[in-house]
Design a protein around this motif. Structure first.
Motif, short mmCIF file in Angstrom:
data_model
loop_
_atom_site.label_atom_id
_atom_site.label_comp_id
_atom_site.label_asym_id
_atom_site.label_seq_id
_atom_site.Cartn_x
_atom_site.Cartn_y
_atom_site.Cartn_z
N THR A 2 0.85 -1.19 0.00
CA THR A 2 0.00 0.00 0.00
C THR A 2 0.88 1.24 0.00
N VAL A 3 0.52 2.21 -0.85
CA VAL A 3 1.23 3.47 -0.94
C VAL A 3 0.29 4.56 -0.42
N VAL A 4 0.82 5.47 0.40
CA VAL A 4 0.03 6.59 0.91
C VAL A 4 0.60 7.88 0.33
N ILE A 5 -0.28 8.66 -0.28
CA ILE A 5 0.11 9.94 -0.89
C ILE A 5 -0.73 11.04 -0.27
N GLY A 6 -0.08 12.13 0.07
CA GLY A 6 -0.78 13.29 0.61
C GLY A 6 -0.28 14.55 -0.04
N PRO A 7 -0.99 15.64 0.16
CA PRO A 7 -0.55 16.90 -0.44
C PRO A 7 0.77 17.35 0.18
N PRO A 8 1.62 17.90 -0.59
CA PRO A 8 1.48 18.40 -1.96
C PRO A 8 1.94 17.42 -3.03
N ASP A 12 -0.21 10.81 -9.50
CA ASP A 12 -0.17 9.89 -10.62
C ASP A 12 0.77 8.72 -10.34
N VAL A 13 0.31 7.86 -9.45
CA VAL A 13 1.01 6.63 -9.10
C VAL A 13 0.10 5.49 -9.53
N PRO A 14 0.66 4.48 -10.19
CA PRO A 14 -0.21 3.38 -10.62
C PRO A 14 -0.80 2.61 -9.44
N GLY A 15 -2.02 2.17 -9.61
CA GLY A 15 -2.68 1.38 -8.58
C GLY A 15 -4.13 1.79 -8.44
N LYS A 16 -4.82 1.07 -7.59
CA LYS A 16 -6.22 1.36 -7.27
C LYS A 16 -6.21 2.49 -6.24
N ASP A 44 -1.64 -5.08 -2.02
CA ASP A 44 -0.84 -4.80 -3.21
C ASP A 44 -1.59 -3.93 -4.19
N GLY A 45 -0.90 -2.94 -4.72
CA GLY A 45 -1.47 -2.08 -5.75
C GLY A 45 -2.46 -1.05 -5.24
N ALA A 143 -14.94 -3.72 -2.38
CA ALA A 143 -14.87 -2.99 -3.65
C ALA A 143 -13.52 -3.17 -4.34
N LEU A 144 -12.48 -3.44 -3.57
CA LEU A 144 -11.15 -3.62 -4.16
C LEU A 144 -11.07 -4.96 -4.84
#
Length: 144
Positions: A2-8, A12-16, A44-45, A143-144
């Motif tokens: 699992t990847v965690v993205i936050g601002p800023p 555009d990272v691949p995955g659900k 994963d993803g 849902a995943l």
């Protein structure tokens, strides 16, 4: 993983992509997003788009708003949670924007002050409304 993205950071990272929408209240709301990140770790993803910043400066407001709007549009799924004691006016706005998208999983603590508004609106538009965060997470995993 699992990847965690936050601002800023760019999203555009691949995955659900799952947007963690819901109460932040300028940091006054409990950090329920951290609980979600822990619960969904190891998928994963999976990319979690978390709008909560460790520290928020009002000088970043415009960027924050744009980041959230972009992340909401890019998300495959939008988790929206309204915890007890929060006001979450922006989350109510975002819920209204995405209620008909088919990508919204919605939950509110039974004591959330605007719960009745959510109950009726969710009923009219056919979106299930969960009472607990763990129930909402079950919907996300399905849902995943």
């Amino acid at each position: 993983m699992t990847v965690v993205i936050g601002p800023p950071d760019p999203i555009d990272v691949p995955g659900k992509r799952v947007f963690l929408g819901g109460a932040i209240d300028l940091g006054a709301a409990p950090d329920w997003q951290a609980d979600v990140v822990r619960a969904l770790a190891g998928h994963d993803g999976l990319v979690l788009l978390n709008p909560r910043r460790p520290e928020f400066d009002l000088a970043d407001l415009d960027h924050q708003i744009r980041w959230e709007l972009h992340a909401l549009e890019a998300a495959d799924l939008i988790l929206m949670w309204f915890p007890a004691g929060s006001s979450a006016p922006i989350s109510l706005l975002e819920t209204g924007l995405h209620l008909r998208s088919g990508r919204l999983v919605l939950g509110a603590d039974e004591t959330y002050g605007r719960r009745r508004n959510l109950e009726i609106t969710a009923e009219v538009y056919g979106v299930p409304l969960r009472n607990r965060l763990d129930q909402l997470l079950e919907d996300v995993v399905r849902a995943l």
